[in-house]
Design a protein around this motif. Structure first.
Motif, PDB file in Angstrom:
ATOM      1  N   MET A  37       0.450  -0.857  -0.348  1.00  0.00           N
ATOM      2  CA  MET A  37      -0.265  -0.078  -0.438  1.00  0.00           C
ATOM      3  C   MET A  37       0.640   0.912   0.132  1.00  0.00           C
ATOM      4  SD  MET A  37      -3.274  -0.810  -0.431  1.00  0.00           S
ATOM      5  CE  MET A  37      -3.773   0.426   0.293  1.00  0.00           C
ATOM      6  N   SER A  38       2.011   1.238   0.371  1.00  0.00           N
ATOM      7  CA  SER A  38       2.850   2.457   0.498  1.00  0.00           C
ATOM      8  C   SER A  38       3.346   2.838  -0.833  1.00  0.00           C
ATOM      9  CB  SER A  38       3.710   2.329   1.533  1.00  0.00           C
ATOM     10  OG  SER A  38       4.479   1.177   1.407  1.00  0.00           O
ATOM     11  N   HIS A  39       4.310   1.777  -1.002  1.00  0.00           N
ATOM     12  CA  HIS A  39       4.180   2.047  -2.706  1.00  0.00           C
ATOM     13  C   HIS A  39       3.084   2.597  -3.989  1.00  0.00           C
ATOM     14  CE1 HIS A  39       8.384   0.555  -3.160  1.00  0.00           C
ATOM     15  NE2 HIS A  39       8.053  -0.804  -1.848  1.00  0.00           N
ATOM     16  N   ALA A  40       2.036   1.558  -3.551  1.00  0.00           N
ATOM     17  CA  ALA A  40       0.890   2.311  -4.477  1.00  0.00           C
ATOM     18  C   ALA A  40       0.509   3.921  -3.970  1.00  0.00           C
ATOM     19  CB  ALA A  40      -0.804   1.056  -3.997  1.00  0.00           C
ATOM     20  N   LEU A  41       0.451   4.183  -3.000  1.00  0.00           N
ATOM     21  CA  LEU A  41      -0.192   5.399  -2.707  1.00  0.00           C
ATOM     22  C   LEU A  41       0.730   6.559  -2.810  1.00  0.00           C
ATOM     23  CD1 LEU A  41      -1.694   6.741  -1.088  1.00  0.00           C
ATOM     24  CD2 LEU A  41      -0.462   7.061   1.152  1.00  0.00           C
ATOM     25  N   LEU A  42       2.160   6.822  -3.606  1.00  0.00           N
ATOM     26  CA  LEU A  42       2.857   7.720  -3.984  1.00  0.00           C
ATOM     27  C   LEU A  42       3.998   7.285  -4.934  1.00  0.00           C
ATOM     28  CD1 LEU A  42       3.574   9.233  -0.507  1.00  0.00           C
ATOM     29  CD2 LEU A  42       2.011  10.393  -2.440  1.00  0.00           C
ATOM     30  N   ALA A  43       3.860   5.682  -5.314  1.00  0.00           N
ATOM     31  CA  ALA A  43       4.976   4.743  -5.643  1.00  0.00           C
ATOM     32  C   ALA A  43       6.328   5.744  -5.037  1.00  0.00           C
ATOM     33  CB  ALA A  43       4.720   5.753  -7.417  1.00  0.00           C
ATOM     34  N   THR A  44       6.606   5.233  -4.229  1.00  0.00           N
ATOM     35  CA  THR A  44       7.690   5.605  -3.452  1.00  0.00           C
ATOM     36  C   THR A  44       8.635   4.632  -2.866  1.00  0.00           C
ATOM     37  OG1 THR A  44       6.282   7.188  -1.662  1.00  0.00           O
ATOM     38  CG2 THR A  44       8.587   6.562  -1.731  1.00  0.00           C
ATOM     39  N   PRO A  45       9.586   3.660  -3.585  1.00  0.00           N
ATOM     40  CA  PRO A  45      10.150   2.977  -3.170  1.00  0.00           C
ATOM     41  C   PRO A  45      10.832   3.485  -1.753  1.00  0.00           C
ATOM     42  CG  PRO A  45      11.857   5.011  -4.721  1.00  0.00           C
ATOM     43  CD  PRO A  45       9.909   4.768  -3.896  1.00  0.00           C
ATOM     44  N   THR A  46      11.188   1.609  -1.140  1.00  0.00           N
ATOM     45  CA  THR A  46      11.426   1.964  -0.233  1.00  0.00           C
ATOM     46  C   THR A  46      13.215   1.658   0.131  1.00  0.00           C
ATOM     47  OG1 THR A  46      12.249  -0.618  -0.604  1.00  0.00           O
ATOM     48  CG2 THR A  46      10.588  -0.293   0.193  1.00  0.00           C
ATOM     49  N   LEU A  47      13.854   2.518   1.448  1.00  0.00           N
ATOM     50  CA  LEU A  47      15.739   2.552   1.450  1.00  0.00           C
ATOM     51  C   LEU A  47      15.969   0.952   1.356  1.00  0.00           C
ATOM     52  CD1 LEU A  47      15.165   4.708   3.724  1.00  0.00           C
ATOM     53  CD2 LEU A  47      15.416   5.657   1.493  1.00  0.00           C
ATOM     54  N   ALA A  48      15.792   0.293   0.070  1.00  0.00           N
ATOM     55  CA  ALA A  48      16.521  -0.486  -0.739  1.00  0.00           C
ATOM     56  C   ALA A  48      18.162  -0.073  -1.228  1.00  0.00           C
ATOM     57  CB  ALA A  48      16.620  -0.829  -2.292  1.00  0.00           C
ATOM     58  N   THR A  49      19.044  -1.171  -0.427  1.00  0.00           N
ATOM     59  CA  THR A  49      20.348  -1.315   0.145  1.00  0.00           C
ATOM     60  C   THR A  49      20.972  -1.343  -1.234  1.00  0.00           C
ATOM     61  OG1 THR A  49      20.526  -3.693   0.447  1.00  0.00           O
ATOM     62  CG2 THR A  49      20.337  -2.801   2.236  1.00  0.00           C
ATOM     63  N   HIS A  50      22.222  -1.419  -1.486  1.00  0.00           N
ATOM     64  CA  HIS A  50      22.706  -0.731  -2.877  1.00  0.00           C
ATOM     65  C   HIS A  50      23.298  -1.883  -3.527  1.00  0.00           C
ATOM     66  CE1 HIS A  50      26.008  -2.388  -0.539  1.00  0.00           C
ATOM     67  NE2 HIS A  50      26.819  -2.503  -1.952  1.00  0.00           N
ATOM     68  N   ASP A  51      22.690  -3.651  -3.043  1.00  0.00           N
ATOM     69  CA  ASP A  51      22.566  -4.248  -3.409  1.00  0.00           C
ATOM     70  C   ASP A  51      21.708  -5.824  -3.736  1.00  0.00           C
ATOM     71  OD1 ASP A  51      23.005  -5.658  -1.153  1.00  0.00           O
ATOM     72  OD2 ASP A  51      24.411  -6.202  -1.163  1.00  0.00           O
ATOM     73  N   GLY A  52      20.210  -4.737  -3.342  1.00  0.00           N
ATOM     74  CA  GLY A  52      19.609  -5.531  -2.970  1.00  0.00           C
ATOM     75  C   GLY A  52      19.289  -6.269  -1.969  1.00  0.00           C
ATOM     76  N   HIS A  53      19.827  -6.630  -1.125  1.00  0.00           N
ATOM     77  CA  HIS A  53      19.446  -6.927  -0.169  1.00  0.00           C
ATOM     78  C   HIS A  53      18.667  -6.131   0.951  1.00  0.00           C
ATOM     79  CE1 HIS A  53      21.693 -11.123  -0.731  1.00  0.00           C
ATOM     80  NE2 HIS A  53      22.335 -10.574  -2.279  1.00  0.00           N
ATOM     81  N   GLU A  54      17.682  -7.718   1.607  1.00  0.00           N
ATOM     82  CA  GLU A  54      17.062  -6.237   2.651  1.00  0.00           C
ATOM     83  C   GLU A  54      17.509  -6.463   4.170  1.00  0.00           C
ATOM     84  OE1 GLU A  54      13.242  -7.108   5.683  1.00  0.00           O
ATOM     85  OE2 GLU A  54      14.132  -8.634   4.285  1.00  0.00           O
ATOM     86  N   GLU A  55      18.045  -5.252   4.405  1.00  0.00           N
ATOM     87  CA  GLU A  55      18.164  -4.931   6.091  1.00  0.00           C
ATOM     88  C   GLU A  55      17.280  -5.832   6.887  1.00  0.00           C
ATOM     89  OE1 GLU A  55      20.530  -1.686   8.961  1.00  0.00           O
ATOM     90  OE2 GLU A  55      19.710  -0.665   7.168  1.00  0.00           O
ATOM     91  N   ARG A  56      18.099  -6.912   8.052  1.00  0.00           N
ATOM     92  CA  ARG A  56      16.360  -7.064   8.555  1.00  0.00           C
ATOM     93  C   ARG A  56      17.069  -6.418   9.713  1.00  0.00           C
ATOM     94  NH1 ARG A  56      17.059 -13.541   6.970  1.00  0.00           N
ATOM     95  NH2 ARG A  56      16.967 -13.224   4.166  1.00  0.00           N
TER      96      ARG A  56
END
Length: 560
Positions: free
Chosen positions: A250-269
């Motif tokens: 829903m947060s992506h849909a609302l504003l098409a705002t990307p998450t703060l992804a890491t530079h290599d695409g791996h999720e910060e858990r």
């Protein structure tokens, strides 16, 4: 005018020039140390020097504050015309836009005297408190209030180092009426998360109705099939709950705002520790493999693990890069010791059910790994450090590179000088790490200098550095001071198998100092990398990990 007065005037002039151009802070080191080392400098002169430094720092901090404030305002305030609040981790409103004036005066969100944010919905307030303390990570979060028919889009932001109110901001909150939110389309969900059309249809309905059984009925599939599809979506996205999955969509849909992804695409858990601090980590390699815990260097930009991901899989290793306090979204702990972090690692291993992991540390990460091995020897299989820092009592006179030698002399003369210069340096390092590396390379072995200035190496390391400095670069000062203080554990308490690897060409921590540290650890194996310096992890990381994991015979030069 005598020579001493000319030297004084030149030094003071250089201090204020550095305040205007903090990227040049390195040029201030030599004249500053030379002046401080003169025997004739009395206490009054040193206090005068500190007063000038303090004024220069305040000037630099003011510019730093304005730069960061402008960045935040331009990036967030001007993006959307809806009510926006900048809040700190105590749920106080630091700043807000003009659109928020009305809602704060007469709406379900009110601002009390002193800035405290008051919410009429108690459940919403609790959820918001968790978000601003990063207990839900760095990703955008969407919070719903059925009671007030309101939605809050919460966006954690990069924290400023400036000693101004802007440095308190942890989260930007956008306020929407509930009717503003529409479920994202099936196609956008498939494109966004890389899921199948059937999975996208299920997620679309979950965003609309929120109930798995009802969604299955609308799709004319069994609940078992829907649950299987949901598990598949979670596996592909790395999101572990339905609530978090819908919130992300829903947060992506609302504003098409990307998450703060890491530079290599791996999720910060991340996990929330018992004292409510956050500890984050990244994972690479085989999820079911032998666990290897890694502590990174001071800047948090080495080693880089994405290039080794497939190799980790081939070796059957589950590599967990534990992000130290103050880096990434791990909560800062400026007064904490290496041993305090060992307690965090113990909780981390118990929470993830890690059985006898291997510990590895590089550079500033070395003391953290050694402290954990000393405090909880039964928890780990073995420990290895490569290019590690050593306790200062093992440093031999004259064996530091010129930059670190000057920094140490500055600390010995008066730690306040080091801290003041460090505050000015932070702005320069944060704005242009490339310039800092170029300056630092002057004190390195030619091979190290070539590596650190290599565009291909910087293309990998600099994005990781910027991700690790999510909460600001001030943690670097904390790390330096932590290393200079007593480490609060004894190397003789390390009883598990230990390997110490060090580059023969290292000018920052020379090989004899590393050898002295290794000799203080019972039974430690000491390995010298003949053609390596300060950055052995760039070329020797896999060899080091193989030796720790015991997968192949060692082929490097070894000395007693």
């Amino acid at each position: 005018m005598d020579i001493q007065q000319k030297q004084w005037d030149a030094l003071i002039g250089r201090i204020y020039e550095t305040a205007l151009s903090p990227g040049d802070w390195g040029e201030l080191l030599e004249p500053m140390v030379d002046w401080c080392q003169q025997e004739k400098q009395d206490l009054a002169t040193m206090e005068a020097l500190l007063a000038h430094l303090d004024r220069a720092v305040r000037s630099s901090n003011h510019m730093h504050s304005q730069e960061d404030q402008n960045h935040l305002l331009n990036d967030m305030t001007n993006r959307l015309p809806w009510p926006m609040l900048m809040v700190d981790d105590q749920l106080h409103v630091v700043k807000h836009n003009s659109a928020a004036d009305r809602i704060l005066a007469s709406g379900p969100l009110r601002m009390a005297d002193g800035g405290a944010l008051m919410l009429s919905d108690a459940k919403l307030k609790q959820q918001l408190q968790q978000v601003v303390r990063l207990q839900h990570g760095r990703d955008s979060q969407l919070l719903h209030s059925e009671q007030e028919k309101m939605v809050l889009l919460c966006m954690p932001v990069f924290r400023s180092d400036a000693p101004d109110e802007v440095s308190r901001v942890t989260t930007v909150v956008w306020v929407f009426a509930d009717r503003s939110v529409a479920a994202p389309s099936v196609k956008s969900l498939a494109d966004l998360f890389g899921i199948s059309p059937a999975e996208a249809r299920l997620l679309h309905l979950l965003c609309k109705v929120g109930n798995l059984s009802q969604s299955a009925e609308l799709l004319s599939v069994s609940v078992h099939t829907a649950r299987t599809q949901l598990k598949s979506i979670m596996g592909k996205t790395g999101i572990s709950s339905q609530v978090a999955l819908v919130s992300r969509a829903m947060s992506h849909a609302l504003l098409a705002t990307p998450t703060l992804a890491t530079h290599d695409g791996h999720e910060e858990r991340f996990m929330v520790l018992p004292d409510h601090r956050v500890l984050s980590w990244f994972e690479y390699g085989c999820p079911e493999g032998k666990p290897l815990l890694v502590m990174e260097n001071q800047a948090g930009n080495m080693p880089c693990h994405e290039p080794h991901h497939d190799w980790y899989v081939s070796q059957g290793l589950r590599v967990l890069v534990v992000v130290r306090p103050g880096f990434g979204i791990s909560s800062p702990c400026p007064n904490g010791s290496f041993v305090d972090f060992a307690d965090d690692l113990r909780y981390f291993c118990e929470r993830l059910n890690l059985q006898q992991p291997i510990l590895a540390g590089y550079c500033f990460g070395g003391p953290y790994a050694l402290a954990a091995a000393a405090r909880y020897p039964s928890l780990f299989q073995q420990v290895g450090v490569i290019g590690s820092l050593v306790p200062w009592q093992y440093m031999h006179s004259g064996q530091l590179d010129p930059m670190h030698d000057r920094l140490l002399k500055m600390v010995d003369r008066d730690p306040r000088i080091f801290i003041s210069l460090g505050k000015m340096a932070l702005r320069g390092v944060n704005r242009s790490p490339e310039k800092f590396f170029s300056f630092f390379s002057r004190f390195l072995d030619p091979k190290d200098a070539s590596l650190i200035n290599d565009p291909a190496v910087q293309a990998i390391t600099l994005p990781q550095l910027r991700q690790r400095w999510f909460q600001g670069a001030r943690v670097i000062i904390d790390d330096y001071l932590r290393v200079l203080r007593p480490w609060k554990f004894e190397l003789t308490d390390i009883t598990i198998p230990t390997q110490v690897w060090h580059g023969a060409l290292d000018r920052s921590v020379q090989v004899e100092s590393a050898r002295a540290m290794a000799e203080a650890i019972p039974g430690a194996q000491f390995h010298v990398l003949e053609n390596q310096g300060r950055y052995p992890v760039i070329e020797c990381w896999q060899e080091f990990v193989e030796a720790l994991a015991g997968s192949i015979p060692q082929t490097i030069t070894q000395r007693a």
